[in-house]
Design an enzyme around this catalytic site. Structure first.
Site, PDB file in Angstrom:
ATOM      1  CE  LYS A 112      -4.257  -1.939   1.225  1.00  0.00           C
ATOM      2  NZ  LYS A 112      -5.292  -2.258   2.173  1.00  0.00           N
ATOM      3  CE  LYS A 193      -5.066 -10.584  -2.768  1.00  0.00           C
ATOM      4  NZ  LYS A 193      -5.180 -10.401  -1.371  1.00  0.00           N
ATOM      5  CE  LYS A 196     -12.457  -6.574   0.158  1.00  0.00           C
ATOM      6  NZ  LYS A 196     -13.210  -7.501   0.962  1.00  0.00           N
TER       7      LYS A 196
HETATM    8  P1  TYM Z   1     -10.375 -10.031   3.898  1.00  0.00           P
HETATM    9  O1  TYM Z   1     -11.597  -9.347   4.428  1.00  0.00           O
HETATM   10  O2  TYM Z   1      -9.557  -9.328   2.885  1.00  0.00           O
HETATM   11  O3  TYM Z   1     -10.754 -11.436   3.279  1.00  0.00           O
HETATM   12  C1  TYM Z   1     -11.620 -12.353   3.936  1.00  0.00           C
HETATM   13  C2  TYM Z   1     -11.195 -13.788   3.635  1.00  0.00           C
HETATM   14  O4  TYM Z   1     -11.219 -14.038   2.224  1.00  0.00           O
HETATM   15  C3  TYM Z   1      -9.996 -14.634   1.809  1.00  0.00           C
HETATM   16  N1  TYM Z   1      -9.710 -14.243   0.412  1.00  0.00           N
HETATM   17  C4  TYM Z   1      -9.457 -15.114  -0.574  1.00  0.00           C
HETATM   18  N2  TYM Z   1      -9.408 -16.464  -0.615  1.00  0.00           N
HETATM   19  C5  TYM Z   1      -9.144 -17.055  -1.806  1.00  0.00           C
HETATM   20  N3  TYM Z   1      -8.931 -16.374  -2.956  1.00  0.00           N
HETATM   21  C6  TYM Z   1      -8.961 -15.022  -2.990  1.00  0.00           C
HETATM   22  N4  TYM Z   1      -8.768 -14.365  -4.128  1.00  0.00           N
HETATM   23  C7  TYM Z   1      -9.236 -14.323  -1.754  1.00  0.00           C
HETATM   24  N5  TYM Z   1      -9.351 -13.011  -1.417  1.00  0.00           N
HETATM   25  C8  TYM Z   1      -9.643 -12.982  -0.089  1.00  0.00           C
HETATM   26  C9  TYM Z   1      -8.969 -14.059   2.786  1.00  0.00           C
HETATM   27  O5  TYM Z   1      -7.808 -14.852   2.836  1.00  0.00           O
HETATM   28  C10 TYM Z   1      -9.746 -14.078   4.082  1.00  0.00           C
HETATM   29  O6  TYM Z   1      -9.707 -15.367   4.681  1.00  0.00           O
HETATM   30  N6  TYM Z   1      -7.109  -9.321   7.618  1.00  0.00           N
HETATM   31  C11 TYM Z   1      -8.295 -10.099   7.205  1.00  0.00           C
HETATM   32  C12 TYM Z   1      -9.464  -9.932   8.144  1.00  0.00           C
HETATM   33  C13 TYM Z   1      -9.202 -10.371   9.527  1.00  0.00           C
HETATM   34  C14 TYM Z   1      -9.020 -11.710   9.985  1.00  0.00           C
HETATM   35  C15 TYM Z   1      -8.826 -11.623  11.383  1.00  0.00           C
HETATM   36  C16 TYM Z   1      -9.028 -12.951   9.354  1.00  0.00           C
HETATM   37  C17 TYM Z   1      -9.095  -9.563  10.611  1.00  0.00           C
HETATM   38  N7  TYM Z   1      -8.879 -10.309  11.729  1.00  0.00           N
HETATM   39  C18 TYM Z   1      -8.613 -12.779  12.174  1.00  0.00           C
HETATM   40  C19 TYM Z   1      -8.819 -14.093  10.136  1.00  0.00           C
HETATM   41  C20 TYM Z   1      -8.611 -13.981  11.528  1.00  0.00           C
HETATM   42  C21 TYM Z   1      -8.708  -9.594   5.837  1.00  0.00           C
HETATM   43  O7  TYM Z   1      -8.492  -8.463   5.481  1.00  0.00           O
HETATM   44  O8  TYM Z   1      -9.459 -10.481   5.115  1.00  0.00           O
END
Ligand code: TYM
Length: 330
Positions: A112, A193, A196
């Site tokens: 970022k 990947k 969004k």
């Molecule tokens: P976030 O909100 O970006 O994504 C949510 C979940 O979706 C998965 N993901 C994907 N899996 C497969 N292919 C893709 N293209 C893809 N894009 C997203 C992410 O790996 C995630 O599992 N930091 C985290 C949110 C969070 C969190 C936590 C997760 C905050 N605290 C504690 C687990 C445990 C995040 O931004 O995910």
């Protein structure tokens, strides 16, 4: 029962298929065998400047999407990260164990800031908040997609460091990262990947999008110049991505699909994936509309989830504060 926990940020008006296949599908399966905690990472979403009304709307929508995807709030705790005050309290203590250098090395932060975006402190300490919202619940497993690997690593490092210094307070959690669906790729650029923030609109499948438009995007997915339907991420990233989607959505092993499609063309595979996507999103959208029609009911679910999660978080917070030498509040 062993415990699992995971979260998702409310950063969009729709989950994309990567979130669904990489995370939610596993949450749904695992909730049967684990004591499960799933939350909307609303605090994390504040790292990107967003209109308060939009945050409110997306937080409810994200919770509704969990439930529409089959997370059962009677069985699993579904809640908002911000409703658990202990999240930020323990984040402070963990932040005092974390080195500036290790935060600087986090790829999410580097990506970022390297794009010239000026970063806020929240973005810098994002991994510490995440370590806190995981470790508070002492889960054995954290089901996530591949992009969260580094965050989990730092969480484990902080837990081990804390335990070594202050005694065994935290469980050191393991990631639960599915083999094939952990990286769902952009349909137009299958070596990146699906995301969004970085995918082109034509490469991103938003679950809440119009089914006809979703089907069209699948049919125009980039493949390759061969004609063989075979799983090979290195050489055939586009076809492999479609096979993963077909496999998870249709609950069919990839090897079986390879046999079924032997001698057939990419058009057939795309048509079938498009149908599976439409079959999945149509009832999903209906259920979300119902849930959002009754925000009081949804808020009630979140309140009950927070009550359950809060009990666990409070006990951990007290243990953490005590371990580092903070006096009990009386
Ligand atoms: P976030 O909100 O970006 O994504 C949510 C979940 O979706 C998965 N993901 C994907 N899996 C497969 N292919 C893709 N293209 C893809 N894009 C997203 C992410 O790996 C995630 O599992 N930091 C985290 C949110 C969070 C969190 C936590 C997760 C905050 N605290 C504690 C687990 C445990 C995040 O931004 O995910």
């Amino acid at each position: 029962k062993p415990r699992i926990l995971s979260g998702m940020q409310p950063t969009s008006d729709s989950l994309h298929l990567g979130n669904y296949l990489g995370a939610l599908v596993n949450w749904r399966t695992l909730q049967a065998d684990f004591d499960a905690y799933f939350f909307v990472a609303d605090l994390h979403s504040l790292t990107v400047a967003t209109d308060p009304e939009v945050i409110r709307r997306r937080t409810r929508l994200t919770a509704a999407q969990f439930i529409a995807a089959g997370i059962d709030p009677e069985r699993s705790a579904v809640f908002c990260q911000s409703h658990i005050r202990e999240t930020t309290e323990v984040a402070w203590v963990l932040g005092c164990q974390a080195a500036v250098g290790e935060m600087n090395r986090m790829t999410q932060f580097k990506d970022k800031t390297s794009k010239g975006q000026s970063a806020n402190v929240g973005l810098f300490t994002y991994p510490v908040l995440m370590a806190s919202d995981i470790l508070l619940y002492n889960p054995q497993y954290v089901p996530v997609g591949d992009d969260q690997r580094q965050h989990l690593e730092i969480t484990r490092d902080l837990a081990l460091r804390f335990n070594a210094r202050f005694g065994e307070v935290f469980e050191v959690p393991e990631g639960y990262i599915p083999k094939e669906s952990a990286r769902i790729m952009d349909l137009q650029d299958p070596t990146s990947k699906m995301s969004k923030s970085s995918s082109s609109p034509k490469g991103l499948l938003d679950i809440m999008d119009d089914p006809a438009r979703l089907a069209k995007k699948v049919r125009s997915a980039v493949t390759d110049t061969e004609a063989e339907i075979r799983y090979d991420v290195e050489r055939k990233p586009g076809v492999s991505n479609l096979l993963v989607m077909a496999s998870v959505l249709g609950d069919t092993p990839i090897a079986t699909l390879e046999q079924q499609y032997s001698g057939r063309g990419y058009g057939d595979l795309k048509k079938d994936v498009a149908e599976l996507v439409v079959e999945t999103v149509t009832p999903f959208r209906q259920r979300i509309d119902e849930l959002l029609d009754d925000p009081a009911e949804l808020d009630g679910i979140l309140a009950r989830g927070a009550e359950r999660a809060g009990e666990v978080a409070l006990a951990t917070r007290d243990a953490v504060f005590d371990a580092v030498g903070l006096l009990p509040a009386g």
